[in-house]
Design a protein around this motif. Sequence first.
Motif, PDB file in Angstrom:
ATOM      1  N   GLY A 182       0.811  -1.210   0.000  1.00 15.42           N
ATOM      2  CA  GLY A 182       0.000   0.000   0.000  1.00 15.42           C
ATOM      3  C   GLY A 182       0.845   1.260   0.000  1.00 15.42           C
ATOM      4  O   GLY A 182       0.565   2.216  -0.739  1.00 15.42           O
ATOM      5  N   PHE A 183       1.891   1.267   0.824  1.00 13.77           N
ATOM      6  CA  PHE A 183       2.773   2.439   0.860  1.00 13.77           C
ATOM      7  C   PHE A 183       3.486   2.607  -0.477  1.00 13.77           C
ATOM      8  O   PHE A 183       3.597   3.725  -1.000  1.00 13.77           O
ATOM      9  N   SER A 189       1.285   4.164  -3.148  1.00  7.66           N
ATOM     10  CA  SER A 189       1.121   5.607  -2.982  1.00  7.66           C
ATOM     11  C   SER A 189       2.404   6.367  -3.318  1.00  7.66           C
ATOM     12  O   SER A 189       2.384   7.384  -4.013  1.00  7.66           O
ATOM     13  N   ALA A 190       3.540   5.869  -2.838  1.00  7.64           N
ATOM     14  CA  ALA A 190       4.807   6.584  -3.007  1.00  7.64           C
ATOM     15  C   ALA A 190       5.322   6.544  -4.439  1.00  7.64           C
ATOM     16  O   ALA A 190       5.929   7.512  -4.923  1.00  7.64           O
ATOM     17  N   LEU A 191       5.083   5.436  -5.130  1.00  7.90           N
ATOM     18  CA  LEU A 191       5.624   5.269  -6.478  1.00  7.90           C
ATOM     19  C   LEU A 191       4.650   5.680  -7.572  1.00  7.90           C
ATOM     20  O   LEU A 191       5.036   5.798  -8.739  1.00  7.90           O
ATOM     21  N   GLY A 192       3.383   5.862  -7.196  1.00  8.87           N
ATOM     22  CA  GLY A 192       2.395   6.282  -8.178  1.00  8.87           C
ATOM     23  C   GLY A 192       2.016   5.202  -9.169  1.00  8.87           C
ATOM     24  O   GLY A 192       1.567   5.489 -10.280  1.00  8.87           O
ATOM     25  N   HIS A 202      11.749   2.802  -4.513  1.00 13.15           N
ATOM     26  CA  HIS A 202      11.567   3.973  -3.648  1.00 13.15           C
ATOM     27  C   HIS A 202      12.849   4.213  -2.858  1.00 13.15           C
ATOM     28  O   HIS A 202      13.225   3.415  -2.002  1.00 13.15           O
ATOM     29  N   THR A 203      13.513   5.315  -3.134  1.00 19.89           N
ATOM     30  CA  THR A 203      14.787   5.605  -2.473  1.00 19.89           C
ATOM     31  C   THR A 203      14.726   6.848  -1.593  1.00 19.89           C
ATOM     32  O   THR A 203      15.727   7.236  -1.002  1.00 19.89           O
ATOM     33  N   GLY A 204      13.564   7.471  -1.503  1.00 14.84           N
ATOM     34  CA  GLY A 204      13.433   8.682  -0.705  1.00 14.84           C
ATOM     35  C   GLY A 204      13.129   8.385   0.748  1.00 14.84           C
ATOM     36  O   GLY A 204      13.176   7.239   1.205  1.00 14.84           O
ATOM     37  N   VAL A 205      12.810   9.442   1.479  1.00 14.94           N
ATOM     38  CA  VAL A 205      12.442   9.312   2.886  1.00 14.94           C
ATOM     39  C   VAL A 205      11.077   8.628   2.988  1.00 14.94           C
ATOM     40  O   VAL A 205      10.176   8.894   2.188  1.00 14.94           O
ATOM     41  N   ILE A 206      10.938   7.742   3.955  1.00 11.89           N
ATOM     42  CA  ILE A 206       9.658   7.071   4.173  1.00 11.89           C
ATOM     43  C   ILE A 206       8.767   7.998   4.993  1.00 11.89           C
ATOM     44  O   ILE A 206       9.040   8.265   6.166  1.00 11.89           O
ATOM     45  N   SER A 207       7.731   8.510   4.373  1.00 18.13           N
ATOM     46  CA  SER A 207       6.810   9.420   5.047  1.00 18.13           C
ATOM     47  C   SER A 207       6.077   8.687   6.171  1.00 18.13           C
ATOM     48  O   SER A 207       5.414   7.670   5.928  1.00 18.13           O
ATOM     49  N   GLN A 208       6.196   9.207   7.394  1.00 20.94           N
ATOM     50  CA  GLN A 208       5.539   8.552   8.520  1.00 20.94           C
ATOM     51  C   GLN A 208       4.023   8.606   8.383  1.00 20.94           C
ATOM     52  O   GLN A 208       3.324   7.644   8.716  1.00 20.94           O
ATOM     53  N   ASP A 209       3.505   9.732   7.885  1.00 16.37           N
ATOM     54  CA  ASP A 209       2.057   9.841   7.692  1.00 16.37           C
ATOM     55  C   ASP A 209       1.572   8.819   6.669  1.00 16.37           C
ATOM     56  O   ASP A 209       0.539   8.169   6.858  1.00 16.37           O
ATOM     57  N   ALA A 249      -0.884   5.592   7.436  1.00 17.62           N
ATOM     58  CA  ALA A 249      -2.139   5.398   6.705  1.00 17.62           C
ATOM     59  C   ALA A 249      -2.211   3.991   6.116  1.00 17.62           C
ATOM     60  O   ALA A 249      -3.248   3.319   6.197  1.00 17.62           O
ATOM     61  N   ALA A 250      -1.100   3.537   5.537  1.00 15.86           N
ATOM     62  CA  ALA A 250      -1.071   2.190   4.964  1.00 15.86           C
ATOM     63  C   ALA A 250      -1.208   1.136   6.056  1.00 15.86           C
ATOM     64  O   ALA A 250      -1.901   0.127   5.890  1.00 15.86           O
TER      65      ALA A 250
END
Length: 212
Positions: free
Chosen positions: A21-22, A25-28, A54-61, A65-66
């Motif tokens: 799920g994450f 959302s993160a990769l579109g 996905h190599t960026g920061v993992i958004s806590q929000d 949600a996931a």
Amino acid sequence: MFDLDGVLVDSRHAQLATLAGFATSALGRRVTVADLPTWAATTPRKHVLAELGHTGVISQDGWDAATATATLAAEVFPFVADTLSALRAAGVATGIVTLRSRQRVHWLLPPTVLELIDVVVCYEDAAPKPAPDGLLLALDKLGALPGDAVFLGDMESDMHAARAAGVMPIGSGWGFSAPSTLTRAGAVVVLPDAEDLAGTLLSLMGTGRRSA
């Protein structure tokens, strides 16, 4: 003392669903559980997500949600309440040491189970396993010595943390890792199933050990 995921809670699918799920959302783009690498359940999330691109920061929000959605698929194993009740009746104090946040522990465990646990040490309370800090904090809160306790876990990090804390490491054969992996990581014994778990733990603990 117990680990949470894979030991008390059947959360394998929920953990994989959180990752999928994450990532979606993160990769579109749509990422399903089937798209995850085979080792996703036993590997830190940053490595799994990096494998997916996905190599960026993992958004806590975004992660929360996931997790909130996926947690609906997690269930407490049927043996848990009876096991904890039997240990309490035998005068054995119990604790959980988990990488989950306190909020997520309350998402996963109903009040009827939480009230049977004497101490819960979460991600925000101590350095995560394989560091022994969480186990040592739980022992301090329980008023127990390392030599008087056992730790039931299902990951290599659980076994390493228990050994570093001076606690007997016991492997959960129904969890995320293979029994051979837990044995190599230092488990004194790997239980193949949870049949009469309270009796088995009491037998392993002996008369001198009073914390599980």
